[in-house]
Design an enzyme around this catalytic site. Structure first.
Site, PDB file in Angstrom:
ATOM      1  N   TYR A   1      -4.474   1.196 -16.549  1.00  0.00           N
ATOM      2  CA  TYR A   1      -4.816   1.802 -15.254  1.00  0.00           C
ATOM      3  C   TYR A   1      -4.936   3.321 -15.322  1.00  0.00           C
ATOM      4  O   TYR A   1      -5.026   3.965 -14.274  1.00  0.00           O
ATOM      5  CB  TYR A   1      -3.724   1.500 -14.215  1.00  0.00           C
TER       6      TYR A   1
ATOM      7  N   PRO B   1       6.079  -4.900  -0.046  1.00  0.00           N
ATOM      8  CA  PRO B   1       5.966  -3.900  -1.103  1.00  0.00           C
ATOM      9  C   PRO B   1       6.547  -4.379  -2.431  1.00  0.00           C
ATOM     10  O   PRO B   1       7.535  -5.121  -2.455  1.00  0.00           O
ATOM     11  CB  PRO B   1       6.794  -2.730  -0.561  1.00  0.00           C
TER      12      PRO B   1
ATOM     13  N   GLY C   1       0.837  -1.199   0.000  1.00  0.00           N
ATOM     14  CA  GLY C   1       0.000   0.000   0.000  1.00  0.00           C
ATOM     15  C   GLY C   1       0.871   1.248   0.000  1.00  0.00           C
ATOM     16  O   GLY C   1       0.376   2.367   0.072  1.00  0.00           O
TER      17      GLY C   1
ATOM     18  N   CYS D   1      -1.365  -1.490 -33.375  1.00  0.00           N
ATOM     19  CA  CYS D   1      -2.531  -1.166 -34.179  1.00  0.00           C
ATOM     20  C   CYS D   1      -3.808  -1.202 -33.344  1.00  0.00           C
ATOM     21  O   CYS D   1      -4.721  -1.995 -33.565  1.00  0.00           O
ATOM     22  CB  CYS D   1      -2.599  -2.079 -35.382  1.00  0.00           C
ATOM     23  N   GLU D   2      -3.811  -0.368 -32.349  1.00  0.00           N
ATOM     24  CA  GLU D   2      -4.941  -0.091 -31.469  1.00  0.00           C
ATOM     25  C   GLU D   2      -4.560   1.220 -30.823  1.00  0.00           C
ATOM     26  O   GLU D   2      -3.408   1.609 -30.873  1.00  0.00           O
ATOM     27  CB  GLU D   2      -5.051  -1.152 -30.364  1.00  0.00           C
TER      28      GLU D   2
ATOM     29  N   ARG E   1       0.581   0.173 -18.424  1.00  0.00           N
ATOM     30  CA  ARG E   1      -0.034   0.888 -17.297  1.00  0.00           C
ATOM     31  C   ARG E   1      -0.808   2.155 -17.703  1.00  0.00           C
ATOM     32  O   ARG E   1      -1.891   2.392 -17.183  1.00  0.00           O
ATOM     33  CB  ARG E   1       1.016   1.230 -16.222  1.00  0.00           C
TER      34      ARG E   1
HETATM   35  C1  PLP Z   1       0.791  -7.120  -5.755  1.00  0.00           C
HETATM   36  C2  PLP Z   1       0.896  -7.477  -4.344  1.00  0.00           C
HETATM   37  C3  PLP Z   1       1.697  -6.724  -3.477  1.00  0.00           C
HETATM   38  C4  PLP Z   1       2.482  -5.505  -3.915  1.00  0.00           C
HETATM   39  O1  PLP Z   1       1.726  -4.388  -4.176  1.00  0.00           O
HETATM   40  P1  PLP Z   1       2.457  -3.007  -4.544  1.00  0.00           P
HETATM   41  O2  PLP Z   1       1.349  -2.063  -4.780  1.00  0.00           O
HETATM   42  O3  PLP Z   1       3.289  -3.237  -5.762  1.00  0.00           O
HETATM   43  O4  PLP Z   1       3.325  -2.642  -3.411  1.00  0.00           O
HETATM   44  C5  PLP Z   1       1.778  -7.137  -2.179  1.00  0.00           C
HETATM   45  N1  PLP Z   1       1.104  -8.228  -1.727  1.00  0.00           N
HETATM   46  C6  PLP Z   1       0.325  -8.979  -2.543  1.00  0.00           C
HETATM   47  C7  PLP Z   1      -0.362 -10.169  -2.000  1.00  0.00           C
HETATM   48  C8  PLP Z   1       0.189  -8.630  -3.863  1.00  0.00           C
HETATM   49  O5  PLP Z   1      -0.588  -9.363  -4.667  1.00  0.00           O
END
Ligand code: PLP
Length: 407
Positions: A305, A263, A221, A331-332, A301
């Protein structure tokens, strides 16, 4: 923008290795790892790198040497981790919607198993209750992030609902399950420590109910900056607060637990630069397009996203800024950035995308039958090719020669 990394010009690497190219700055990864570990003021902690962000073996090895463990979501990530030198006990396997068969293979490899559903818990209780496990709890909080990356809300497929914890308790008791860890990963950004600490309380409540618990894994997070004025998690403040609360909890239950985080983005995002060359400058009635030798096959990304990646022209760092829409050759519609102010771009100029360490190469594909790029690591002031650019042989590998069917 810094066009030099550890004294090496990105522009030169673009010429030396060709484009498109991923470049990773080991110093930045080391800095991020230390920033987080220094912020944790607890007797026992562990930082497991969530390797789905970037799985190159050299990146895994760098993090192993720093003292990290590994968070994996597939059997294949486990195999990469073992290849990079991680010990099985330092790898945690946190899958979702995998078969029991894959879980059993992970158990055979000796890694820690994080269980994310009641069905698997029951199965392991009946057949493998000697194997210590962790349970992934879904606390049903949703804050920050967007629907695609937020995984802790009520409809999310991840984890065992907090409302099913009484059932987990019953299974653990009746089937003699060794429940050593509790885990959550909500996918939400840590915007302020207070909100996160509330979610942490939910996990403490769960941990209180199981006497074998040895570690609490708070997932990830950690938010990093994608734009200069972006918000980022204040690691020092956050580390201090979670550490304080964690230490209190340990003394309350009278046991020294291990604090864990996992992380991905925080450790590798800012280390990465993606280099692509400008193929064409196309002026339409309303827009100036800069078309580059890449697309969402290499960096999805922005399209998937709506992620913002800063784009700079490293070939003309002092040119007059103009407004460009940077697009790919797929080609999109594959727009990297709309109406960006970038120093004047000429055909042949190399553009650098920032924050290209996390979820860029690892989400790359061969769509449009393009090759996946090469990867370079800058370590101790030297550049190392850590993955070759693909070739046409890679595209054909494993395919049956059609002559053998249609001859
Ligand atoms: C993807 C993932 C993370 C890492 O999330 P980040 O936003 O890249 O820090 C951590 N734990 C689990 C279980 C995940 O699937």
């Amino acid at each position: 923008m810094e066009t030099y990394i550890q004294g090496i010009a990105l522009q030169e690497l673009g010429q030396k290795y060709g484009t498109p190219l991923f470049i990773y700055d080991a110093d930045k990864i080391i800095e991020q790892y230390k920033k987080l570990s220094n912020a944790l003021e607890v007797p026992n902690y562990r930082i497991n790198y969530a390797c789905k962000a970037l799985t190159n073996l050299s990146i895994l090895r760098l993090l192993k040497d720093l003292g990290a463990g590994l968070d994996t979501v597939s059997l294949q990530e486990i195999l990469l981790g073992l290849q990079a030198g991680f010990k099985p006990k330092d790898i945690i396997y946190t899958p979702n919607s995998v078969s029991i068969d894959e879980v059993l293979q992970a158990i055979d490899l000796g890694v820690q198993i994080n269980v994310d559903n009641i069905e698997t818990l029951e199965y392991l209780g009946h057949h493998k209750n000697e194997v210590p496990i962790c349970v992934r709890v879904n606390p049903h909080i949703m804050a920050g992030g967007n629907q695609k990356i937020s995984v802790g809300h009520i409809d999310s497929k991840f984890g065992i609902s907090i409302h099913q914890i009484p059932l987990v308790e019953r299974l653990v008791k009746t089937l003699n399950i060794k429940l050593e860890g509790v885990h959550m990963h909500t996918g939400s950004d840590i915007v302020d420590s207070g909100v996160f600490l509330q979610a942490a309380e939910i996990l403490f409540d769960v941990a209180r109910r199981f006497e074998d618990v040895k570690y609490i894994d708070f997932g990830s997070g950690f938010k990093v900056k994608y734009k200069p004025d972006d918000f980022e998690t204040d690691i020092v403040d956050f580390g201090r607060q979670i550490s304080k609360r964690f230490n209190e909890f340990c003394s309350e239950i009278g046991r020294d637990l291990t604090l864990m985080f996992e992380p991905g983005k925080f450790l590798v995002s800012e280390s990465g630069y993606f280099l692509a060359k400008t193929n064409i400058i196309k002026q339409t009635t309303s827009t100036v397009f800069a078309g580059i030798d890449s697309g969402f096959n290499h960096m999805i990304r922005p399209m998937f996203y709506d992620a913002y990646h800063e784009i700079v022209n490293i070939s003309n760092p002092n040119g007059n800024p103009r407004i460009y829409t940077v697009v790919g050759y797929i080609c999109e519609t594959d727009t990297f950035g709309w109406n960006r102010k970038i120093n004047e771009i000429k055909v042949g100029d190399i553009l650098a995308f920032k924050n290209a360490g996390a979820y860029c190469f690892s989400m790359a594909s061969n769509y449009n039958s393009r090759f996946r790029p090469a990867e370079v690591l800058i370590y101790n002031g030297k550049d190392y090719l850590i993955r070759e650019r693909e070739t046409v042989e890679d595209l054909m590998k494993g395919q049956t020669d059609p002559e053998s069917i249609f001859a």
